[in-house]
Design a protein around this motif. Sequence first.
Motif, PDB file in Angstrom:
ATOM      1  N   LYS A  26       0.841  -1.205   0.000  1.00 20.23           N
ATOM      2  CA  LYS A  26       0.000   0.000   0.000  1.00 20.23           C
ATOM      3  C   LYS A  26       0.875   1.253   0.000  1.00 20.23           C
ATOM      4  O   LYS A  26       0.649   2.188  -0.773  1.00 20.23           O
ATOM      5  CB  LYS A  26      -0.930  -0.020   1.219  1.00 20.23           C
ATOM      6  CG  LYS A  26      -1.777   1.211   1.384  1.00 20.23           C
ATOM      7  CD  LYS A  26      -2.855   1.281   0.344  1.00 20.23           C
ATOM      8  CE  LYS A  26      -3.790   2.441   0.633  1.00 20.23           C
ATOM      9  NZ  LYS A  26      -4.712   2.683  -0.444  1.00 20.23           N
ATOM     10  N   LEU A  61      -1.279   0.173  -3.878  1.00 21.51           N
ATOM     11  CA  LEU A  61      -2.247  -0.857  -4.263  1.00 21.51           C
ATOM     12  C   LEU A  61      -2.875  -1.493  -3.033  1.00 21.51           C
ATOM     13  O   LEU A  61      -2.210  -1.696  -2.023  1.00 21.51           O
ATOM     14  CB  LEU A  61      -1.561  -1.945  -5.097  1.00 21.51           C
ATOM     15  CG  LEU A  61      -1.012  -1.507  -6.446  1.00 21.51           C
ATOM     16  CD1 LEU A  61      -0.189  -2.625  -7.069  1.00 21.51           C
ATOM     17  CD2 LEU A  61      -2.133  -1.090  -7.376  1.00 21.51           C
ATOM     18  N   GLU A  62      -4.146  -1.824  -3.151  1.00 18.14           N
ATOM     19  CA  GLU A  62      -4.858  -2.537  -2.093  1.00 18.14           C
ATOM     20  C   GLU A  62      -4.573  -4.026  -2.225  1.00 18.14           C
ATOM     21  O   GLU A  62      -4.737  -4.601  -3.299  1.00 18.14           O
ATOM     22  CB  GLU A  62      -6.366  -2.305  -2.189  1.00 18.14           C
ATOM     23  CG  GLU A  62      -6.796  -0.893  -1.885  1.00 18.14           C
ATOM     24  CD  GLU A  62      -6.615  -0.523  -0.427  1.00 18.14           C
ATOM     25  OE1 GLU A  62      -6.768  -1.400   0.446  1.00 18.14           O
ATOM     26  OE2 GLU A  62      -6.315   0.656  -0.166  1.00 18.14           O
ATOM     27  N   ILE A  69      -4.144  -8.974  -5.470  1.00 18.47           N
ATOM     28  CA  ILE A  69      -4.313  -7.587  -5.886  1.00 18.47           C
ATOM     29  C   ILE A  69      -5.268  -7.656  -7.068  1.00 18.47           C
ATOM     30  O   ILE A  69      -4.844  -7.813  -8.217  1.00 18.47           O
ATOM     31  CB  ILE A  69      -2.964  -6.936  -6.267  1.00 18.47           C
ATOM     32  CG1 ILE A  69      -1.984  -7.032  -5.099  1.00 18.47           C
ATOM     33  CG2 ILE A  69      -3.192  -5.478  -6.681  1.00 18.47           C
ATOM     34  CD1 ILE A  69      -0.572  -6.563  -5.418  1.00 18.47           C
ATOM     35  N   ASP A  82      -6.805  -1.952  -9.104  1.00 18.76           N
ATOM     36  CA  ASP A  82      -6.124  -0.795  -8.542  1.00 18.76           C
ATOM     37  C   ASP A  82      -7.157   0.271  -8.191  1.00 18.76           C
ATOM     38  O   ASP A  82      -8.357   0.054  -8.378  1.00 18.76           O
ATOM     39  CB  ASP A  82      -5.043  -0.269  -9.490  1.00 18.76           C
ATOM     40  CG  ASP A  82      -5.593   0.483 -10.704  1.00 18.76           C
ATOM     41  OD1 ASP A  82      -4.807   0.852 -11.571  1.00 18.76           O
ATOM     42  OD2 ASP A  82      -6.817   0.714 -10.779  1.00 18.76           O
ATOM     43  N   GLN A  83      -6.731   1.398  -7.722  1.00 10.26           N
ATOM     44  CA  GLN A  83      -7.653   2.435  -7.280  1.00 10.26           C
ATOM     45  C   GLN A  83      -8.533   2.978  -8.406  1.00 10.26           C
ATOM     46  O   GLN A  83      -9.609   3.455  -8.168  1.00 10.26           O
ATOM     47  CB  GLN A  83      -6.883   3.616  -6.655  1.00 10.26           C
ATOM     48  CG  GLN A  83      -6.363   3.336  -5.282  1.00 10.26           C
ATOM     49  CD  GLN A  83      -5.062   2.555  -5.303  1.00 10.26           C
ATOM     50  OE1 GLN A  83      -4.596   2.052  -6.322  1.00 10.26           O
ATOM     51  NE2 GLN A  83      -4.458   2.419  -4.141  1.00 10.26           N
ATOM     52  N   LYS A 129      -8.976  -0.538 -12.566  1.00 13.30           N
ATOM     53  CA  LYS A 129      -8.340  -1.380 -13.584  1.00 13.30           C
ATOM     54  C   LYS A 129      -8.110  -2.773 -13.002  1.00 13.30           C
ATOM     55  O   LYS A 129      -7.566  -2.912 -11.922  1.00 13.30           O
ATOM     56  CB  LYS A 129      -7.013  -0.757 -14.004  1.00 13.30           C
ATOM     57  CG  LYS A 129      -6.306  -1.511 -15.093  1.00 13.30           C
ATOM     58  CD  LYS A 129      -5.038  -0.788 -15.494  1.00 13.30           C
ATOM     59  CE  LYS A 129      -4.309  -1.542 -16.566  1.00 13.30           C
ATOM     60  NZ  LYS A 129      -3.091  -0.859 -16.950  1.00 13.30           N
ATOM     61  N   LEU A 141      -6.329  -6.072 -12.308  1.00  8.15           N
ATOM     62  CA  LEU A 141      -4.946  -6.535 -12.349  1.00  8.15           C
ATOM     63  C   LEU A 141      -4.841  -8.049 -12.217  1.00  8.15           C
ATOM     64  O   LEU A 141      -4.084  -8.681 -12.920  1.00  8.15           O
ATOM     65  CB  LEU A 141      -4.126  -5.880 -11.233  1.00  8.15           C
ATOM     66  CG  LEU A 141      -3.949  -4.378 -11.331  1.00  8.15           C
ATOM     67  CD1 LEU A 141      -3.183  -3.855 -10.130  1.00  8.15           C
ATOM     68  CD2 LEU A 141      -3.210  -4.020 -12.602  1.00  8.15           C
ATOM     69  N   ILE A 188       1.445  -0.679 -13.060  1.00 11.95           N
ATOM     70  CA  ILE A 188       0.031  -0.493 -13.396  1.00 11.95           C
ATOM     71  C   ILE A 188      -0.195   0.624 -14.413  1.00 11.95           C
ATOM     72  O   ILE A 188      -1.304   0.857 -14.833  1.00 11.95           O
ATOM     73  CB  ILE A 188      -0.806  -0.220 -12.128  1.00 11.95           C
ATOM     74  CG1 ILE A 188      -0.327   1.060 -11.451  1.00 11.95           C
ATOM     75  CG2 ILE A 188      -0.796  -1.395 -11.205  1.00 11.95           C
ATOM     76  CD1 ILE A 188      -1.224   1.521 -10.329  1.00 11.95           C
ATOM     77  N   ASN A 189       0.851   1.290 -14.824  1.00 13.23           N
ATOM     78  CA  ASN A 189       0.681   2.421 -15.736  1.00 13.23           C
ATOM     79  C   ASN A 189       0.872   2.064 -17.211  1.00 13.23           C
ATOM     80  O   ASN A 189       1.028   2.922 -18.036  1.00 13.23           O
ATOM     81  CB  ASN A 189       1.679   3.544 -15.357  1.00 13.23           C
ATOM     82  CG  ASN A 189       1.388   4.071 -13.982  1.00 13.23           C
ATOM     83  OD1 ASN A 189       0.239   4.327 -13.647  1.00 13.23           O
ATOM     84  ND2 ASN A 189       2.427   4.234 -13.182  1.00 13.23           N
TER      85      ASN A 189
END
Length: 178
Positions: free
Chosen positions: A81, A86-87, A106, A109-110, A113, A115, A176-177
Amino acid sequence: MAKTNWGTAFVKNLKANGWVEVNGLILPQNKLTEEQSSTLTTSGAKNKQSRSKGLKTGWIDDGRNLKNKAKQTDPFILLVKQELGLEVWPEFYFSTERLYRIDYAIPVDQNGKVLKIAIEQEGGIWLKGNSGHSSGTGIKRDMEKNNLLQSLGWRLIRRQPSEMMSLETLLLIPDINY
């Protein structure tokens, strides 16, 4: 003579006399707060589809996953986190057919999206014997679990306990980008 469940009969009697069920609690109607009144459940039977804790979907709305996420926080969850934003969901049930769980998941994401990253902490890999994951049965079960994970689109990362709190583990979690 049929045996009666006194608890069920008691609750039914309370409801017949003006008590109501709110979030699994039986309360006198005149003692309800405004918030409780808005979430009032007057039905005697529980509607499992309307209560998230009864759902078993294998996803983030699964009641088992929500319960595990709410009650468990450990250093690895906090690290991911803090460093990646990420949660992490602990003990995540990913299937409705089998009771398989991922040590850490996971799922999103916030920004919403998807994952689908599964992280397994492989404890006891140096133990010999017929118990746990090192037995033939345990290895076979882990293989079935890993194959099901991959068939459902999960990316699996397997780490030893001593490697969990490391930069190397964090680098295995995809950017994640992209």
